[in-house]
Design a protein around this motif. Structure first.
Motif, PDB file in Angstrom:
ATOM      1  N   ILE A  21      17.250  51.419  26.923  1.00 11.28           N
ATOM      2  CA  ILE A  21      16.830  52.608  27.665  1.00 11.28           C
ATOM      3  C   ILE A  21      17.518  52.690  29.018  1.00 11.28           C
ATOM      4  O   ILE A  21      17.703  53.781  29.564  1.00 11.28           O
ATOM      5  N   GLY A  22      17.915  51.551  29.566  1.00  8.15           N
ATOM      6  CA  GLY A  22      18.633  51.569  30.833  1.00  8.15           C
ATOM      7  C   GLY A  22      19.994  52.230  30.734  1.00  8.15           C
ATOM      8  O   GLY A  22      20.560  52.665  31.737  1.00  8.15           O
ATOM      9  N   PHE A  23      20.535  52.313  29.518  1.00 13.44           N
ATOM     10  CA  PHE A  23      21.835  52.948  29.291  1.00 13.44           C
ATOM     11  C   PHE A  23      21.704  54.272  28.536  1.00 13.44           C
ATOM     12  O   PHE A  23      22.705  54.813  28.057  1.00 13.44           O
ATOM     13  N   GLY A  24      20.471  54.767  28.424  1.00  9.46           N
ATOM     14  CA  GLY A  24      20.280  56.051  27.784  1.00  9.46           C
ATOM     15  C   GLY A  24      20.423  56.035  26.272  1.00  9.46           C
ATOM     16  O   GLY A  24      20.699  57.071  25.654  1.00  9.46           O
ATOM     17  N   VAL A  25      20.237  54.865  25.665  1.00  9.95           N
ATOM     18  CA  VAL A  25      20.334  54.731  24.210  1.00  9.95           C
ATOM     19  C   VAL A  25      18.931  54.539  23.652  1.00  9.95           C
ATOM     20  O   VAL A  25      18.164  53.708  24.156  1.00  9.95           O
ATOM     21  N   ASP A  26      18.583  55.288  22.625  1.00  6.19           N
ATOM     22  CA  ASP A  26      17.285  55.156  21.969  1.00  6.19           C
ATOM     23  C   ASP A  26      17.290  53.864  21.149  1.00  6.19           C
ATOM     24  O   ASP A  26      18.125  53.701  20.264  1.00  6.19           O
ATOM     25  N   PHE A  27      16.380  52.958  21.465  1.00  4.10           N
ATOM     26  CA  PHE A  27      16.347  51.669  20.774  1.00  4.10           C
ATOM     27  C   PHE A  27      16.244  51.841  19.267  1.00  4.10           C
ATOM     28  O   PHE A  27      16.861  51.093  18.504  1.00  4.10           O
ATOM     29  N   GLN A  28      15.501  52.837  18.829  1.00  2.28           N
ATOM     30  CA  GLN A  28      15.313  53.031  17.395  1.00  2.28           C
ATOM     31  C   GLN A  28      16.564  53.557  16.702  1.00  2.28           C
ATOM     32  O   GLN A  28      16.657  53.508  15.478  1.00  2.28           O
ATOM     33  N   LEU A  55      36.878  35.744  21.099  1.00  2.00           N
ATOM     34  CA  LEU A  55      35.953  35.922  19.987  1.00  2.00           C
ATOM     35  C   LEU A  55      34.799  36.785  20.492  1.00  2.00           C
ATOM     36  O   LEU A  55      33.975  36.323  21.270  1.00  2.00           O
ATOM     37  N   VAL A  56      34.760  38.026  20.051  1.00  2.00           N
ATOM     38  CA  VAL A  56      33.801  38.973  20.604  1.00  2.00           C
ATOM     39  C   VAL A  56      32.658  39.184  19.612  1.00  2.00           C
ATOM     40  O   VAL A  56      32.787  39.922  18.630  1.00  2.00           O
ATOM     41  N   GLY A  57      31.544  38.497  19.870  1.00  2.00           N
ATOM     42  CA  GLY A  57      30.357  38.711  19.059  1.00  2.00           C
ATOM     43  C   GLY A  57      29.784  40.090  19.325  1.00  2.00           C
ATOM     44  O   GLY A  57      29.779  40.560  20.467  1.00  2.00           O
ATOM     45  N   ILE A  58      29.315  40.747  18.272  1.00  2.00           N
ATOM     46  CA  ILE A  58      28.741  42.083  18.426  1.00  2.00           C
ATOM     47  C   ILE A  58      27.391  42.149  17.716  1.00  2.00           C
ATOM     48  O   ILE A  58      27.162  41.485  16.714  1.00  2.00           O
ATOM     49  N   GLY A  59      26.490  42.955  18.275  1.00  2.00           N
ATOM     50  CA  GLY A  59      25.181  43.151  17.690  1.00  2.00           C
ATOM     51  C   GLY A  59      24.602  44.473  18.148  1.00  2.00           C
ATOM     52  O   GLY A  59      25.160  45.146  19.029  1.00  2.00           O
ATOM     53  N   SER A  60      23.466  44.846  17.567  1.00  2.00           N
ATOM     54  CA  SER A  60      22.867  46.148  17.867  1.00  2.00           C
ATOM     55  C   SER A  60      21.871  46.096  19.011  1.00  2.00           C
ATOM     56  O   SER A  60      21.406  47.134  19.481  1.00  2.00           O
ATOM     57  N   LEU A  71      26.871  46.292  21.226  1.00  2.00           N
ATOM     58  CA  LEU A  71      27.888  47.323  21.073  1.00  2.00           C
ATOM     59  C   LEU A  71      27.371  48.736  21.341  1.00  2.00           C
ATOM     60  O   LEU A  71      28.097  49.548  21.928  1.00  2.00           O
ATOM     61  N   PRO A  72      26.147  49.098  20.955  1.00  2.00           N
ATOM     62  CA  PRO A  72      25.687  50.462  21.253  1.00  2.00           C
ATOM     63  C   PRO A  72      25.643  50.814  22.736  1.00  2.00           C
ATOM     64  O   PRO A  72      25.591  51.998  23.082  1.00  2.00           O
ATOM     65  N   LEU A  73      25.651  49.823  23.615  1.00  2.00           N
ATOM     66  CA  LEU A  73      25.595  50.095  25.057  1.00  2.00           C
ATOM     67  C   LEU A  73      26.977  50.290  25.670  1.00  2.00           C
ATOM     68  O   LEU A  73      27.088  50.551  26.870  1.00  2.00           O
ATOM     69  N   GLY A 104       8.525  53.705  22.679  1.00  2.00           N
ATOM     70  CA  GLY A 104       7.708  54.035  21.528  1.00  2.00           C
ATOM     71  C   GLY A 104       7.761  53.015  20.417  1.00  2.00           C
ATOM     72  O   GLY A 104       7.634  53.360  19.233  1.00  2.00           O
ATOM     73  N   VAL A 105       7.963  51.744  20.768  1.00  2.00           N
ATOM     74  CA  VAL A 105       7.979  50.672  19.770  1.00  2.00           C
ATOM     75  C   VAL A 105       7.035  49.565  20.222  1.00  2.00           C
ATOM     76  O   VAL A 105       6.644  49.490  21.386  1.00  2.00           O
ATOM     77  N   ASP A 106       6.692  48.703  19.285  1.00  2.00           N
ATOM     78  CA  ASP A 106       5.811  47.576  19.593  1.00  2.00           C
ATOM     79  C   ASP A 106       6.399  46.345  18.929  1.00  2.00           C
ATOM     80  O   ASP A 106       6.156  46.065  17.757  1.00  2.00           O
ATOM     81  N   LEU A 107       7.217  45.603  19.684  1.00  2.00           N
ATOM     82  CA  LEU A 107       7.952  44.470  19.135  1.00  2.00           C
ATOM     83  C   LEU A 107       7.419  43.131  19.613  1.00  2.00           C
ATOM     84  O   LEU A 107       7.517  42.122  18.910  1.00  2.00           O
ATOM     85  N   THR A 108       6.882  43.094  20.815  1.00  2.00           N
ATOM     86  CA  THR A 108       6.496  41.839  21.441  1.00  2.00           C
ATOM     87  C   THR A 108       5.139  41.385  20.919  1.00  2.00           C
ATOM     88  O   THR A 108       4.218  42.183  20.793  1.00  2.00           O
ATOM     89  N   SER A 109       5.019  40.104  20.651  1.00  2.00           N
ATOM     90  CA  SER A 109       3.755  39.559  20.174  1.00  2.00           C
ATOM     91  C   SER A 109       2.705  39.603  21.277  1.00  2.00           C
ATOM     92  O   SER A 109       2.986  39.992  22.416  1.00  2.00           O
ATOM     93  N   ALA A 110       1.485  39.192  20.949  1.00  2.68           N
ATOM     94  CA  ALA A 110       0.375  39.266  21.896  1.00  2.68           C
ATOM     95  C   ALA A 110       0.639  38.472  23.162  1.00  2.68           C
ATOM     96  O   ALA A 110       0.086  38.755  24.214  1.00  2.68           O
ATOM     97  N   GLN A 111       1.468  37.455  23.067  1.00  2.00           N
ATOM     98  CA  GLN A 111       1.833  36.689  24.253  1.00  2.00           C
ATOM     99  C   GLN A 111       3.263  36.179  24.110  1.00  2.00           C
ATOM    100  O   GLN A 111       3.826  36.200  23.018  1.00  2.00           O
TER     101      GLN A 111
END
Length: 374
Positions: free
Chosen positions: A116-123, A103-108, A79-81, A288-295
């Motif tokens: 970032i592709g839509f100019g929205v700050d992930f945080q 049925l419209v599922g929504i999430g952040s 929805l933020p996009l 500026g975030v670190d979400l992905t695991s080492a692999q």
């Protein structure tokens, strides 16, 4: 219990996009013909994850003109996009085009690469999500002579003077929320929405039964709905669409055949997520975030398979689904096409899907799906 087909399948290069779009169109039409209750569309960008998911509203409108019975779900709209006014308009229009079967599922959102592709700050996406939900409800409720609705949050600013056009096809717009946190569960109950019940931990080993965490989320949502004050008809409708998801579903004549074919499917899927991993990290660095695991996750691990996959002979698959039926899960969302979508992959999909429709689905129905075949 309802069954829905999830329109997933990766394009690995620009030359694959047209084939994947055409094949997933065919997959949706097949789901309608075989008696599935709904097709669900993702909302994803830039990665090749189901190319038509760059605009699931447009794709759903295209499909709605060609199908007869299925509902259309979104799993899930980030929805933020979406501009809130455009979102409110599109939901109402698609409500008309599908005759209320929406049925419209929504999430952040889950990946910085998309925000970032839509100019929205992930945080900022979670806070923006809450603001968007509240604003969209106000926009839908606005009458022509009400004062203008003015808004300014995130990248969105504006004012609506008259009303959202068109008016809704039905009084209730069925949005859907992930019921994982207390706040999201309460929001689904407040508005009378069906919910996605998360299954991020494996079922009980060796039994296929749902995990205690899954039962906890489902019970919390059921209790919140019971205390919501909504009419029983609304509660029953919500429970009938409350959804458990499988990323990868594969049915074959025997358990051994299903497992062997599943490993081929997941090996190709692993190649896709390994390819995407470097881009995920690059987007995280920009955000500026670190979400992905080492692999990247290991899709061939037993834990991943137990968490996200449903596979086996018709008897085995029916037995596992029976555990969720006993819990009162209303809808099972099934990814028959996950992974890079090639002609060889889709041949496995068609066999699996037809076998499910003819041998498994009738055990949970009062009628046999029309047009099913082996």
């Amino acid at each position: 219990m309802r069954f829905s087909a999830f329109l997933v399948g990766r394009s690995m290069s620009p030359s694959d996009d047209a084939y994947v779009i055409e094949t997933l169109t065919e997959h949706a039409l097949e789901a309608d013909r075989l008696g599935f209750d709904a097709v669900f569309l993702p909302d994803h960008h830039f990665t090749g994850y189901a190319p038509m998911s760059c605009d699931p509203f447009l794709f759903a409108a295209h499909l709605a003109a060609r199908t007869k019975n299925v509902h259309y779900g979104f799993s899930v709209t980030t929805l933020p996009l979406h501009h809130p006014v455009r979102f409110a308009e599109r939901v109402n229009l698609l409500d008309h085009l599908t005759k209320g079967k929406l049925l419209v599922g929504i999430g952040s959102g889950t990946t910085p690469e998309e925000t970032i592709g839509f100019g929205v700050d992930f945080q900022d996406s979670k806070g923006l999500m809450d603001a968007q939900v509240e604003l969209v409800q106000r926009l839908w409720a606005k009458k022509i002579d009400d004062d203008p609705i003015e808004f300014e949050h995130g990248p969105y600013k504006g004012a609506v003077v008259q009303r959202i056009v068109p008016a809704p096809y039905s009084e209730r717009r069925r949005l859907m929320s992930v019921a994982m946190r207390e706040a999201s569960t309460a929001r689904a109950a407040k508005y009378g929405w069906p919910a996605f019940i998360p299954a991020f931990v494996p079922p009980i080993p060796a039994s296929g039964e749902p995990s205690t965490a899954f039962q906890k989320y489902l019970d919390a949502y059921r209790s919140a709905m019971a205390a919501s004050g909504h009419p029983q008809q609304v509660i029953d409708d919500c429970m009938s669409w409350t959804t458990h998801s499988y990323q990868c579903v594969h049915v074959a004549e025997t358990d051994e055949q299903a497992r062997a074919e599943l490993e081929v499917i997941l090996a190709a899927y692993q190649e896709a997520i390994d390819r995407e991993y470097a881009y995920n990290k690059r987007a995280e660095d920009i955000s500026g975030v670190d979400l992905t695991s080492a692999q990247a996750p290991n899709a061939l691990s037993e834990e991943w398979i137990r968490t996200w996959c449903l596979y086996g002979s018709p008897d085995t698959v029916a037995e596992q689904l029976g555990h969720y039926e006993e819990l009162g899960v209303g809808n099972v969302l099934m990814g028959f096409t996950n992974g890079p979508l090639t002609p060889e992959r889709y041949a496995l999909t068609r066999k699996s899907m037809n076998l499910f429709a003819s041998e498994v689905m009738p055990r949970f129905r009062t009628r046999t799906p029309a047009g099913s075949e082996r």
